[in-house]
Design a protein around this motif. Structure first.
Motif, PDB file in Angstrom:
ATOM      1  N   CYS A  45      59.831 -46.275  68.455  1.00  0.00           N
ATOM      2  CA  CYS A  45      61.252 -45.967  68.261  1.00  0.00           C
ATOM      3  C   CYS A  45      61.339 -44.826  67.248  1.00  0.00           C
ATOM      4  CB  CYS A  45      61.983 -47.206  67.744  1.00  0.00           C
ATOM      5  SG  CYS A  45      63.661 -46.845  67.179  1.00  0.00           S
ATOM      6  N   ARG A  47      63.619 -43.995  65.400  1.00  0.00           N
ATOM      7  CA  ARG A  47      64.435 -44.288  64.220  1.00  0.00           C
ATOM      8  C   ARG A  47      63.729 -45.205  63.221  1.00  0.00           C
ATOM      9  NH1 ARG A  47      70.797 -44.321  65.081  1.00  0.00           N
ATOM     10  NH2 ARG A  47      71.394 -44.158  62.887  1.00  0.00           N
ATOM     11  N   CYS A  48      62.975 -46.197  63.732  1.00  0.00           N
ATOM     12  CA  CYS A  48      62.372 -47.163  62.797  1.00  0.00           C
ATOM     13  C   CYS A  48      60.846 -47.202  62.895  1.00  0.00           C
ATOM     14  CB  CYS A  48      62.953 -48.554  63.035  1.00  0.00           C
ATOM     15  SG  CYS A  48      62.442 -49.283  64.597  1.00  0.00           S
ATOM     16  N   CYS A  58      65.021 -48.420  69.857  1.00  0.00           N
ATOM     17  CA  CYS A  58      64.759 -49.833  70.124  1.00  0.00           C
ATOM     18  C   CYS A  58      66.047 -50.651  70.077  1.00  0.00           C
ATOM     19  CB  CYS A  58      63.742 -50.378  69.130  1.00  0.00           C
ATOM     20  SG  CYS A  58      64.406 -50.642  67.481  1.00  0.00           S
ATOM     21  N   CYS A  61      67.672 -51.045  66.592  1.00  0.00           N
ATOM     22  CA  CYS A  61      68.359 -49.840  66.093  1.00  0.00           C
ATOM     23  C   CYS A  61      69.637 -49.564  66.888  1.00  0.00           C
ATOM     24  CB  CYS A  61      67.425 -48.630  66.137  1.00  0.00           C
ATOM     25  SG  CYS A  61      66.146 -48.690  64.867  1.00  0.00           S
TER      26      CYS A  61
HETATM   27 ZN    ZN Z   1      64.146 -48.855  66.083  1.00  0.00          ZN
END
Ligand code: ZN
Ligand code: ZN
Length: 233
Positions: A45, A47-48, A58, A61
């Motif tokens: 992912c 973002r994370c 994901c 997120c």
């Molecule tokens: Zn994520």
């Protein structure tokens, strides 16, 4: 300059032997130990930095969007990455900072940030330890990426118990309102640097703080990412 000093000290302290296996090494680690480090790979992912099919955002997120926009992590927080991170953090092995910074910088190539903000330690912990490991790692990353090192942009507004001492579910509450950005950073692209990202609660709170101060984009740059336990089947 300090990063160069760290590299020089690193060569003096570890010249000839690998920090992990004590075998012959030209740098901090021998070629084999370096190659065996648990580098994060596969579809993540953006973002994370946890595993996500085809590298899409994901589920977590999507449903509970964090304040940070992206996460770059070099390693999984597993053996022996944890040995290196803990030796730097708790045993004063400062020569590991440029090495870990270098691993992280290699994952950042092509990305840019205006400035790098290391996650601050509480005043009490800084006094006790004598250095902030996130700041020490950030020195080399700032050199490698050209982003300005800006520890002054994030301060602790109160002391909090260490996140590692709390159950995962209590960590977000523990850091709520714990940080403060003393100046406006209107439109800035900021990278927040830490050694380990576990729940992301601290980084989420710092991203929220920086965005309230005007940051346009906040990325997490972390050496190691704690992975969730594998589901038991
Ligand atoms: Zn994520
Ligand atoms: Zn080795």
């Amino acid at each position: 300059m300090l990063a160069n000093l760290g590299r020089r000290i690193g060569r003096i302290l570890f010249s000839g032997s690998c920090f992990l296996c004590r075998g012959e090494a030209a740098g901090i680690l021998c070629t084999e130990c370096d190659a065996d480090l648990p580098r994060l790979k596969g579809a993540l992912c953006p973002r994370c930095a946890l595993a996500s099919p085809r590298g899409a955002l994901c589920g977590r997120c999507l449903t509970q969007a964090p304040q940070y926009d992206a996460t770059v992590a070099a390693l999984a927080y597993e053996f022996p990455a944890d040995v290196l991170v803990q030796a730097l953090k708790f045993r004063g092995e400062l020569a590991l900072a440029p090495y870990l910074g270098d691993l992280l910088s290699k994952c950042i190539s092509g990305k840019t940030a205006d400035c790098i903000v290391p996650v601050p330690l509480s005043a009490g912990r800084l006094r006790e330890r004598g250095y902030n490991q996130a700041l020490e790692i950030a020195r080399g990353v700032a050199d490698a990426t050209g982003a300005r090192l800006a520890p002054e942009l994030c301060e602790r507004s109160r002391e909090t118990p260490a996140q590692a001492e709390l159950p995962l579910a209590e960590r977000a509450k523990n850091v709520r309102g714990a940080f403060h950005c003393p100046r406006l950073v209107a439109g800035a692209k900021v990278a927040v640097l830490d050694d380990v990202m576990t729940t992301g609660a601290t980084l989420d709170e710092i991203a929220a703080t920086l965005k309230r101060a005007g940051a346009a984009r906040v990325e997490n740059w972390v050496v190691a990412r704690t992975l969730p336990p594998s589901p038991a089947y």
